[in-house]
Design a protein around this motif. Structure first.
Motif, PDB file in Angstrom:
ATOM      1  N   UNK A  32       0.201  -8.739  -3.157  1.00  0.00           N
ATOM      2  CA  UNK A  32      -1.234  -9.576  -2.877  1.00  0.00           C
ATOM      3  C   UNK A  32      -2.636  -8.911  -2.739  1.00  0.00           C
ATOM      4  N   UNK A  33      -3.781  -9.544  -2.981  1.00  0.00           N
ATOM      5  CA  UNK A  33      -5.665  -8.691  -2.109  1.00  0.00           C
ATOM      6  C   UNK A  33      -5.176  -8.710  -0.724  1.00  0.00           C
ATOM      7  N   UNK A  34      -5.775  -7.803   0.012  1.00  0.00           N
ATOM      8  CA  UNK A  34      -5.885  -7.453   1.204  1.00  0.00           C
ATOM      9  C   UNK A  34      -6.971  -6.941   1.666  1.00  0.00           C
TER      10      UNK A  34
ATOM     11  N   UNK B  33      -8.419  -3.717  -1.020  1.00  0.00           N
ATOM     12  CA  UNK B  33      -7.226  -3.599  -1.570  1.00  0.00           C
ATOM     13  C   UNK B  33      -6.727  -4.391  -1.807  1.00  0.00           C
ATOM     14  N   UNK B  34      -4.912  -3.652  -2.753  1.00  0.00           N
ATOM     15  CA  UNK B  34      -3.432  -4.331  -3.685  1.00  0.00           C
ATOM     16  C   UNK B  34      -3.117  -3.792  -2.793  1.00  0.00           C
ATOM     17  N   UNK B  35      -1.943  -4.856  -2.502  1.00  0.00           N
ATOM     18  CA  UNK B  35      -0.013  -3.850  -2.047  1.00  0.00           C
ATOM     19  C   UNK B  35       0.737  -3.881  -3.319  1.00  0.00           C
ATOM     20  N   UNK B  36       0.469  -2.342  -3.238  1.00  0.00           N
ATOM     21  CA  UNK B  36       1.291  -2.116  -4.314  1.00  0.00           C
ATOM     22  C   UNK B  36       2.583  -2.326  -4.348  1.00  0.00           C
ATOM     23  N   UNK B  37       3.937  -1.945  -3.237  1.00  0.00           N
ATOM     24  CA  UNK B  37       5.005  -1.955  -2.449  1.00  0.00           C
ATOM     25  C   UNK B  37       4.542  -2.225  -0.802  1.00  0.00           C
ATOM     26  N   UNK B  38       6.143  -2.764  -0.867  1.00  0.00           N
ATOM     27  CA  UNK B  38       6.558  -3.871   0.585  1.00  0.00           C
ATOM     28  C   UNK B  38       7.572  -3.286   0.417  1.00  0.00           C
TER      29      UNK B  38
ATOM     30  N   UNK C 225       2.770  -0.098   0.983  1.00  0.00           N
ATOM     31  CA  UNK C 225       1.586   1.039  -0.214  1.00  0.00           C
ATOM     32  C   UNK C 225       0.610   0.213  -0.462  1.00  0.00           C
ATOM     33  N   UNK C 226      -1.275   0.770  -0.676  1.00  0.00           N
ATOM     34  CA  UNK C 226      -2.355  -0.145  -0.165  1.00  0.00           C
ATOM     35  C   UNK C 226      -3.246   0.619  -1.027  1.00  0.00           C
TER      36      UNK C 226
END
Length: 220
Positions: free
Chosen positions: A161-163, A176-181, A191-192
């Motif tokens: 998701x974009x954030x 930014x963009x959430x690369x890991x959750x 991780x953003x």
């Protein structure tokens, strides 16, 4: 004569994640999708991203649109391939797929790990669907942050998701963009990847008494 690196395309794995950048005259859109396959010297096939990943996708993904495809090669020690080509066709049956013209050349990059500095900065995470989550920035680098969401504030996958990361101590914010959750006992650790430049990040660090020189790579 420069190396084409086209053989690297055969190292992509089916259903492996790829980054698709859609180029427009005024802007670009980036979305995650999956590699489906290829027919050598003919086309590359990608899965059509769902509407959650790319709202109004039909406005961007059309025949003839130029795109940049980036993907991590499995087992390569951190190599990323990238190529630029036009969308050949978008198929809707029997599954929605994107056919991209076969590239003439593939670029090869080595991933460089970024040193991260531990922090405890209270912040908010505003998601693209306007939800706001409270948490802490647990570490920071020149390209991203690790954001720890407190408690049980979200009940669905927010990866890709974009954030916007908003600092509680100021009005400073970063797209930014959430690369890991990843879930843990006390919440979710994200991780953003930030869109800010390195100079912007260095300025931000100095404002918060973080020494950016600790991030300088060691030359061997």
């Amino acid at each position: 004569m420069p190396t084409s690196n086209l053989d690297k395309l055969h190292q992509l794995t089916t259903s492996g994640l790829v980054d698709l950048e859609i180029l427009t005259p005024t802007d670009s859109k980036r979305v995650k999708t999956e590699f489906v396959g290829l027919l050598e010297n003919k086309f590359i096939i990608l899965n059509y991203p769902n509407s959650r990943r790319l709202p109004a996708s039909s406005d961007y993904l059309r025949d003839g649109v130029m795109v940049v495809v980036r993907a991590l090669i499995e087992g390569s020690g951190g190599q990323v391939i990238a190529f630029r080509q036009q969308i050949m066709s978008v198929a809707s049956h029997p599954a929605k797929l994107i056919f991209i013209n076969y590239p003439k050349q593939v670029q090869l990059f080595a991933l460089r790990s970024q040193t991260r500095i531990p922090t405890l900065l209270p912040a908010k995470l505003k998601l693209s669907d306007d939800r706001i989550l409270e948490g802490l920035i647990k570490d920071i680098s020149l390209t991203g942050v690790m954001f720890d969401i407190r408690g049980d504030q979200q009940d669905e996958n927010i990866k890709d998701m974009q954030c916007t990361v908003i600092l509680n101590s100021s009005d400073k914010s970063f797209e930014g963009e959430i690369c890991s959750a990843k879930e843990h006992v006390a919440g979710v650790r994200c991780g953003i990847k930030l869109l800010a430049s390195e100079d912007e990040m260095k300025t931000f660090m100095k404002e918060h008494f973080i020494d950016p020189s600790a991030l300088e790579p060691t030359v061997e």
